[in-house]
Design an enzyme around this catalytic site. Structure first.
Site, PDB file in Angstrom:
ATOM      1  N   GLY A  20       0.836  -1.201   0.000  1.00  0.00           N
ATOM      2  CA  GLY A  20       0.000   0.000   0.000  1.00  0.00           C
ATOM      3  C   GLY A  20       0.869   1.248   0.000  1.00  0.00           C
ATOM      4  N   ARG A  24       7.364   1.665   0.934  1.00  0.00           N
ATOM      5  CA  ARG A  24       7.709   0.241   1.077  1.00  0.00           C
ATOM      6  C   ARG A  24       8.171  -0.314  -0.261  1.00  0.00           C
ATOM      7  NH1 ARG A  24       2.856  -2.604   3.075  1.00  0.00           N
ATOM      8  NH2 ARG A  24       3.064  -1.022   4.683  1.00  0.00           N
ATOM      9  N   ARG A  43       1.891  10.770  -8.952  1.00  0.00           N
ATOM     10  CA  ARG A  43       1.246  10.810  -7.630  1.00  0.00           C
ATOM     11  C   ARG A  43       2.140  10.280  -6.507  1.00  0.00           C
ATOM     12  NH1 ARG A  43      -4.818  11.117  -7.510  1.00  0.00           N
ATOM     13  NH2 ARG A  43      -5.363  11.821  -9.584  1.00  0.00           N
ATOM     14  N   ARG A  87       0.025  -8.658  -3.347  1.00  0.00           N
ATOM     15  CA  ARG A  87      -0.020  -7.563  -2.378  1.00  0.00           C
ATOM     16  C   ARG A  87       0.815  -7.935  -1.156  1.00  0.00           C
ATOM     17  NH1 ARG A  87      -1.719  -3.778   0.878  1.00  0.00           N
ATOM     18  NH2 ARG A  87      -2.875  -4.340   2.753  1.00  0.00           N
ATOM     19  N   SER A  90       0.171  -4.610   5.542  1.00  0.00           N
ATOM     20  CA  SER A  90       0.092  -4.763   7.000  1.00  0.00           C
ATOM     21  C   SER A  90      -1.375  -4.965   7.376  1.00  0.00           C
ATOM     22  CB  SER A  90       0.671  -3.520   7.696  1.00  0.00           C
ATOM     23  OG  SER A  90      -0.073  -2.376   7.356  1.00  0.00           O
ATOM     24  N   ASP A 204      -0.586  -4.875  14.233  1.00  0.00           N
ATOM     25  CA  ASP A 204      -1.224  -4.562  15.519  1.00  0.00           C
ATOM     26  C   ASP A 204      -2.314  -5.596  15.799  1.00  0.00           C
ATOM     27  OD1 ASP A 204      -2.379  -2.632  13.263  1.00  0.00           O
ATOM     28  OD2 ASP A 204      -4.013  -3.180  14.605  1.00  0.00           O
ATOM     29  N   ARG A 217       8.863  -3.883  12.741  1.00  0.00           N
ATOM     30  CA  ARG A 217       8.131  -3.951  11.467  1.00  0.00           C
ATOM     31  C   ARG A 217       9.098  -4.214  10.317  1.00  0.00           C
ATOM     32  NH1 ARG A 217       4.573  -0.008  13.503  1.00  0.00           N
ATOM     33  NH2 ARG A 217       5.713   1.705  12.567  1.00  0.00           N
TER      34      ARG A 217
END
Ligand SMILES: O=P(O)(O)O[C@H]1O[C@H](CO)[C@@H](O)[C@H]1O
Ligand SMILES: O=c1cc[nH]c(=O)[nH]1
Length: 232
Positions: A20, A24, A43, A87, A90, A204, A217
């Site tokens: 996303g 990353r 973008r 994909r 998280s 989480d 992470r």
């Protein structure tokens, strides 16, 4: 070029990793790929193509939510002939035994979204991962000694749910965790004849309120990224 991707035909590999967060994508390109070329900055949704263990692979951000991944996956499949869309995201855990830092392979994606309505199917569509990609990911994880949870997840249209307990109903149905894109990715891939899989790292827990630190992470994302790259 498409409306949202500034690449030429042929710039993007048949297999692409889709986080996303565009940062990353940059992290994967800089730390895991060789001979990297950045093909998109439109973008700020960075896209890169490089080599991993001698195989050509791309990685690109999709933004957050189903409309956003819907746009990118559609353009990648229809305009750039991408075949395998993986994909890497998280998620928040719904189950006590799915702990922060765990890796999930999303076999299917339930949803509270109405994204499926535009396909006009006379019923409810069940968004499902490519069995071939799922099997390959499980085998790659096992070979690396990385424990994975395989099952159904929730793709939600809302991050901040007005009903704080709504997730418990999904948890009662055995749903493992929540994220915000997989269902749309699976539906677009099914409709357009491509293969899709979602791999998630638990960031989480809605059960224990535990969260990962930035350092943790990074370490656990490595497990997820390495599994995904083996699918190239
Ligand atoms: O880490 P990414 O891939 O963005 O995934 C999760 O994080 C975002 C919410 O913070 C949503 O996009 C959700 O699906
Ligand atoms: O969508 C998401 C992603 C991470 N954690 C959550 O609780 N929800």
């Amino acid at each position: 070029m498409t409306v949202h991707i500034g690449a030429k035909k042929g710039d993007i590999a048949e297999t692409i990793l889709l986080p996303g967060d565009p940062m990353r994508a940059k992290y994967v390109a800089e730390n895991f790929l060789e001979n990297v070329v950045c093909y998109n900055e439109v973008r700020g949704m960075y896209g890169y193509t490089g080599m991993y263990k001698g195989k050509r692979v791309s990685v690109q951000g999709t933004g957050m939510g189903m409309p956003s991944i819907g746009i990118y996956s559609y353009e990648l499949i229809t305009e750039y002939d991408v075949k395998n869309l993986i994909r890497i995201g998280s998620c928040g855990s719904f189950q006590k035994d799915v702990k922060v830092r765990d890796v999930i392979l999303a076999m299917s994606a339930s949803s509270n979204s109405r994204y499926d309505h535009h396909y006009g199917v006379p019923g409810n569509y069940a968004p499902t991962a490519s069995f071939e990609l799922l099997l390959k990911a499980k085998q790659a994880a096992d070979k690396k000694g990385i424990d994975t949870k395989v099952g159904n997840i929730l793709s939600s249209d809302v991050f901040y749910n007005d009903d704080r307990d709504a997730w418990k109903k999904w948890a009662n149905m055995g749903v493992l965790a929540v994220e915000m894109e997989a269902a749309a990715l699976y539906m677009n891939a099914a409709r357009l004849g491509a293969n899709a899989l979602t791999i998630l790292t638990v960031s989480d827990s809605l059960v224990t309120f535990e969260e990962t630190t930035a350092e943790e992470r990074e370490k656990t994302l490595t497990d997820m990224i390495e599994i995904a790259l083996e699918l190239a």
